[in-house]
Scaffold this motif. Structure first.
Motif, PDB file in Angstrom:
ATOM      1  N   VAL A   1     -89.082 -19.788  17.102  1.00 52.58           N
ATOM      2  CA  VAL A   1     -88.050 -19.473  18.088  1.00 52.58           C
ATOM      3  C   VAL A   1     -86.728 -19.409  17.349  1.00 52.58           C
ATOM      4  CG1 VAL A   1     -86.893 -20.211  20.199  1.00 52.58           C
ATOM      5  CG2 VAL A   1     -89.324 -20.694  19.902  1.00 52.58           C
ATOM      6  N   PRO A   2     -86.127 -18.224  17.266  1.00 46.04           N
ATOM      7  CA  PRO A   2     -84.863 -18.119  16.536  1.00 46.04           C
ATOM      8  C   PRO A   2     -83.718 -18.827  17.276  1.00 46.04           C
ATOM      9  CG  PRO A   2     -85.566 -15.970  17.381  1.00 46.04           C
ATOM     10  CD  PRO A   2     -86.588 -16.955  17.780  1.00 46.04           C
ATOM     11  N   ASN A   3     -82.720 -19.189  16.547  1.00 44.85           N
ATOM     12  CA  ASN A   3     -81.466 -19.763  17.054  1.00 44.85           C
ATOM     13  C   ASN A   3     -81.577 -21.175  17.630  1.00 44.85           C
ATOM     14  OD1 ASN A   3     -80.119 -17.377  16.374  1.00 44.85           O
ATOM     15  ND2 ASN A   3     -80.597 -16.463  18.354  1.00 44.85           N
ATOM     16  N   ILE A   4     -82.688 -21.882  17.439  1.00 42.96           N
ATOM     17  CA  ILE A   4     -82.707 -23.282  17.865  1.00 42.96           C
ATOM     18  C   ILE A   4     -82.859 -24.211  16.667  1.00 42.96           C
ATOM     19  CG2 ILE A   4     -83.531 -22.793  20.197  1.00 42.96           C
ATOM     20  CD1 ILE A   4     -86.266 -23.828  19.338  1.00 42.96           C
ATOM     21  N   ASP A   5     -82.889 -23.623  15.492  1.00 47.45           N
ATOM     22  CA  ASP A   5     -82.880 -24.351  14.220  1.00 47.45           C
ATOM     23  C   ASP A   5     -83.913 -25.481  14.169  1.00 47.45           C
ATOM     24  OD1 ASP A   5     -80.861 -22.673  13.252  1.00 47.45           O
ATOM     25  OD2 ASP A   5     -79.326 -23.888  14.243  1.00 47.45           O
ATOM     26  N   ASP A   6     -83.451 -26.712  13.952  1.00 48.28           N
ATOM     27  CA  ASP A   6     -84.366 -27.830  13.727  1.00 48.28           C
ATOM     28  C   ASP A   6     -85.127 -28.278  14.973  1.00 48.28           C
ATOM     29  OD1 ASP A   6     -83.770 -27.868  11.062  1.00 48.28           O
ATOM     30  OD2 ASP A   6     -82.203 -29.379  11.259  1.00 48.28           O
ATOM     31  N   TRP A   7     -84.762 -27.772  16.129  1.00 47.45           N
ATOM     32  CA  TRP A   7     -85.524 -28.101  17.340  1.00 47.45           C
ATOM     33  C   TRP A   7     -86.937 -27.530  17.269  1.00 47.45           C
ATOM     34  CZ3 TRP A   7     -84.534 -31.820  20.571  1.00 47.45           C
ATOM     35  CH2 TRP A   7     -83.236 -32.289  20.663  1.00 47.45           C
ATOM     36  N   ASN A   8     -87.125 -26.535  16.402  1.00 44.33           N
ATOM     37  CA  ASN A   8     -88.487 -26.032  16.188  1.00 44.33           C
ATOM     38  C   ASN A   8     -89.398 -27.132  15.646  1.00 44.33           C
ATOM     39  OD1 ASN A   8     -88.725 -23.230  16.942  1.00 44.33           O
ATOM     40  ND2 ASN A   8     -87.208 -22.806  15.361  1.00 44.33           N
ATOM     41  N   LEU A   9     -88.856 -27.991  14.806  1.00 46.63           N
ATOM     42  CA  LEU A   9     -89.640 -29.118  14.295  1.00 46.63           C
ATOM     43  C   LEU A   9     -90.004 -30.081  15.419  1.00 46.63           C
ATOM     44  CD1 LEU A   9     -87.876 -29.990  10.933  1.00 46.63           C
ATOM     45  CD2 LEU A   9     -90.099 -28.950  11.271  1.00 46.63           C
ATOM     46  N   VAL A  10     -89.056 -30.343  16.300  1.00 42.21           N
ATOM     47  CA  VAL A  10     -89.316 -31.242  17.424  1.00 42.21           C
ATOM     48  C   VAL A  10     -90.408 -30.675  18.328  1.00 42.21           C
ATOM     49  CG1 VAL A  10     -88.289 -32.320  19.467  1.00 42.21           C
ATOM     50  CG2 VAL A  10     -86.980 -32.166  17.347  1.00 42.21           C
ATOM     51  N   ILE A  11     -90.361 -29.376  18.563  1.00 43.86           N
ATOM     52  CA  ILE A  11     -91.381 -28.735  19.397  1.00 43.86           C
ATOM     53  C   ILE A  11     -92.747 -28.819  18.725  1.00 43.86           C
ATOM     54  CG2 ILE A  11     -92.145 -26.519  20.340  1.00 43.86           C
ATOM     55  CD1 ILE A  11     -89.137 -25.828  20.689  1.00 43.86           C
ATOM     56  N   GLY A  12     -92.811 -28.504  17.438  1.00 47.03           N
ATOM     57  CA  GLY A  12     -94.080 -28.557  16.716  1.00 47.03           C
ATOM     58  C   GLY A  12     -94.663 -29.958  16.670  1.00 47.03           C
TER      59      GLY A  12
END
Length: 82
Positions: A56-67
């Protein structure tokens, strides 16, 4: 001198397991659990390989939280697997 009460010298009986009374999981449980674990792993790997541009572009490190959150759902299911 007063005498103490006599002890019961019977053998030790282990408490009965409650797991025997519980039903096993359905057929969908293991594939769903593995799917959550793999999707979480794929999400994190995709994030690192694309240097933060995807999934998901533009959410930066929140991608790690989601994963990690998706993988934690799979780990939570692992604790309930019978």
């Amino acid at each position: 001198m007063p005498e103490s009460k006599a002890r019961n010298k019977g053998g030790y009986e282990a408490p009965r397991a409650k797991a025997a009374a519980q039903k096993p999981n359905g057929r969908f449980f293991a594939p769903t659990m593995v799917t959550f674990l793999l999707i979480g792993l794929a999400w994190i790997v995709t994030y690192y390989l694309t240097q933060g541009k995807y999934p998901v572009p533009n959410i930066d490190d929140w991608n790690l939280v989601i994963g990690i959150g998706i993988a934690l759902i799979g780990f939570g299911m692992l604790t309930r697997w019978r």
